[in-house]
Design a protein around this motif. Structure first.
Motif, PDB file in Angstrom:
ATOM      1  N   ARG A   8      -1.459 -62.910  -0.902  1.00 21.47           N
ATOM      2  CA  ARG A   8      -1.380 -61.608   0.020  1.00 21.47           C
ATOM      3  C   ARG A   8      -2.043 -61.936   1.176  1.00 21.47           C
ATOM      4  NH1 ARG A   8      -0.886 -58.639  -4.857  1.00 21.47           N
ATOM      5  NH2 ARG A   8       1.305 -59.529  -5.575  1.00 21.47           N
ATOM      6  N   TRP A   9      -1.152 -61.735   2.397  1.00 22.44           N
ATOM      7  CA  TRP A   9      -2.289 -61.881   3.765  1.00 22.44           C
ATOM      8  C   TRP A   9      -2.683 -60.484   4.207  1.00 22.44           C
ATOM      9  CZ3 TRP A   9      -2.603 -66.551   6.729  1.00 22.44           C
ATOM     10  CH2 TRP A   9      -2.012 -67.677   6.211  1.00 22.44           C
ATOM     11  N   VAL A  10      -3.941 -60.641   4.488  1.00 25.70           N
ATOM     12  CA  VAL A  10      -4.462 -59.490   5.075  1.00 25.70           C
ATOM     13  C   VAL A  10      -5.324 -59.658   6.552  1.00 25.70           C
ATOM     14  CG1 VAL A  10      -4.868 -58.356   2.656  1.00 25.70           C
ATOM     15  CG2 VAL A  10      -6.720 -59.604   3.757  1.00 25.70           C
ATOM     16  N   LYS A  11      -5.593 -58.740   7.106  1.00 23.11           N
ATOM     17  CA  LYS A  11      -6.088 -58.942   8.504  1.00 23.11           C
ATOM     18  C   LYS A  11      -7.584 -58.953   8.470  1.00 23.11           C
ATOM     19  CE  LYS A  11      -6.308 -56.666  13.016  1.00 23.11           C
ATOM     20  NZ  LYS A  11      -6.172 -55.467  13.977  1.00 23.11           N
ATOM     21  N   GLY A  12      -8.227 -58.660   7.427  1.00 20.24           N
ATOM     22  CA  GLY A  12      -9.463 -58.976   7.245  1.00 20.24           C
ATOM     23  C   GLY A  12     -10.325 -58.089   6.068  1.00 20.24           C
ATOM     24  N   GLU A  38      -4.403 -53.860  -1.485  1.00 25.47           N
ATOM     25  CA  GLU A  38      -3.971 -52.581  -1.560  1.00 25.47           C
ATOM     26  C   GLU A  38      -4.475 -51.684  -0.455  1.00 25.47           C
ATOM     27  OE1 GLU A  38      -3.672 -51.587  -6.343  1.00 25.47           O
ATOM     28  OE2 GLU A  38      -5.710 -51.538  -5.399  1.00 25.47           O
ATOM     29  N   LEU A  39      -5.484 -52.075   0.030  1.00 25.41           N
ATOM     30  CA  LEU A  39      -6.361 -51.327   1.390  1.00 25.41           C
ATOM     31  C   LEU A  39      -5.451 -51.960   2.613  1.00 25.41           C
ATOM     32  CD1 LEU A  39      -8.170 -49.408   2.610  1.00 25.41           C
ATOM     33  CD2 LEU A  39      -9.770 -51.363   3.058  1.00 25.41           C
ATOM     34  N   GLU A  40      -4.866 -53.190   2.591  1.00 30.10           N
ATOM     35  CA  GLU A  40      -4.075 -53.522   3.572  1.00 30.10           C
ATOM     36  C   GLU A  40      -2.791 -53.022   3.731  1.00 30.10           C
ATOM     37  OE1 GLU A  40      -3.258 -56.416   6.884  1.00 30.10           O
ATOM     38  OE2 GLU A  40      -4.874 -55.354   6.172  1.00 30.10           O
ATOM     39  N   ALA A  41      -2.209 -52.584   2.450  1.00 29.44           N
ATOM     40  CA  ALA A  41      -0.891 -52.044   2.436  1.00 29.44           C
ATOM     41  C   ALA A  41      -0.974 -50.582   3.197  1.00 29.44           C
ATOM     42  CB  ALA A  41      -0.366 -52.090   1.029  1.00 29.44           C
ATOM     43  N   ASN A  98      -5.623 -63.826  11.349  1.00 30.21           N
ATOM     44  CA  ASN A  98      -6.051 -63.119  12.946  1.00 30.21           C
ATOM     45  C   ASN A  98      -4.789 -62.572  13.415  1.00 30.21           C
ATOM     46  OD1 ASN A  98      -4.925 -65.311  13.997  1.00 30.21           O
ATOM     47  ND2 ASN A  98      -6.943 -66.172  14.540  1.00 30.21           N
ATOM     48  N   GLU A  99      -4.863 -62.069  14.501  1.00 33.01           N
ATOM     49  CA  GLU A  99      -3.750 -61.203  15.249  1.00 33.01           C
ATOM     50  C   GLU A  99      -2.701 -62.460  15.533  1.00 33.01           C
ATOM     51  OE1 GLU A  99      -3.102 -57.887  15.764  1.00 33.01           O
ATOM     52  OE2 GLU A  99      -4.599 -57.905  14.416  1.00 33.01           O
ATOM     53  N   ASP A 100      -3.072 -63.881  15.794  1.00 39.60           N
ATOM     54  CA  ASP A 100      -1.879 -64.610  16.020  1.00 39.60           C
ATOM     55  C   ASP A 100      -1.526 -65.340  14.920  1.00 39.60           C
ATOM     56  OD1 ASP A 100      -2.610 -64.414  18.913  1.00 39.60           O
ATOM     57  OD2 ASP A 100      -4.073 -65.937  18.746  1.00 39.60           O
ATOM     58  N   ASN A 101      -1.636 -64.578  13.631  1.00 40.27           N
ATOM     59  CA  ASN A 101      -1.117 -65.056  12.266  1.00 40.27           C
ATOM     60  C   ASN A 101      -1.680 -66.658  11.902  1.00 40.27           C
ATOM     61  OD1 ASN A 101       0.091 -63.735  10.374  1.00 40.27           O
ATOM     62  ND2 ASN A 101       2.187 -64.193  10.937  1.00 40.27           N
ATOM     63  N   ILE A 102      -2.568 -66.768  12.591  1.00 40.90           N
ATOM     64  CA  ILE A 102      -3.428 -67.975  12.178  1.00 40.90           C
ATOM     65  C   ILE A 102      -4.310 -68.057  11.066  1.00 40.90           C
ATOM     66  CG2 ILE A 102      -4.752 -70.084  13.046  1.00 40.90           C
ATOM     67  CD1 ILE A 102      -3.504 -69.266  15.914  1.00 40.90           C
TER      68      ILE A 102
END
Length: 120
Positions: A8-12, A38-41, A98-102
């Motif tokens: 699962r991908w998360v922002k951080g 779960e926090l990211e969701a 990151n924000e650029d989905n990299i």
């Protein structure tokens, strides 16, 4: 035999990983463990206000998987709030973007089962 779990991908990773009721000593608290995904969701759906399809796309998972994650997360948070339990954020099966989905962390999934760096 079940399929291997998709990453699962998360922002951080969160800066704060522990929440507790005020005035209750740590030694007498029960804990609810919330995974990083779960926090990211919760962040995507309840804080950012995105639709489930958008949330699932950002986390690179199916909508049914996102639904299961968000329902599990909400149940845990409700349990902690109603029953006066602490919430500990740790572990999971995720990759950070990151924000650029990299991708920010090498290849493969980051399997996190231990504690995160607590910054309380």
């Amino acid at each position: 035999m079940p399929r291997p779990q998709k990453c699962r991908w998360v922002k951080g990773e969160p800066d704060i990983t522990y929440f507790k009721p005020m005035g209750v000593p740590m030694h007498s608290l029960e804990e609810v463990v919330l995974s990083v995904e779960e926090l990211e969701a919760i962040r995507l759906k309840d804080l950012e206000g995105l639709e489930q399809e958008e949330c699932a796309d950002k986390m690179k998972i199916s909508r049914p998987t996102f639904f299961r994650i968000i329902m599990s997360a909400r149940e845990k948070v409700a349990d902690a709030l109603v029953n006066g339990k602490a919430i500990k954020v740790e572990g999971g099966n995720y990759r950070i973007y990151n924000e650029d989905n990299i991708e920010q962390h090498g290849h493969g999934c980051c399997h996190r089962h231990g504690q995160l760096n607590n910054k309380i």
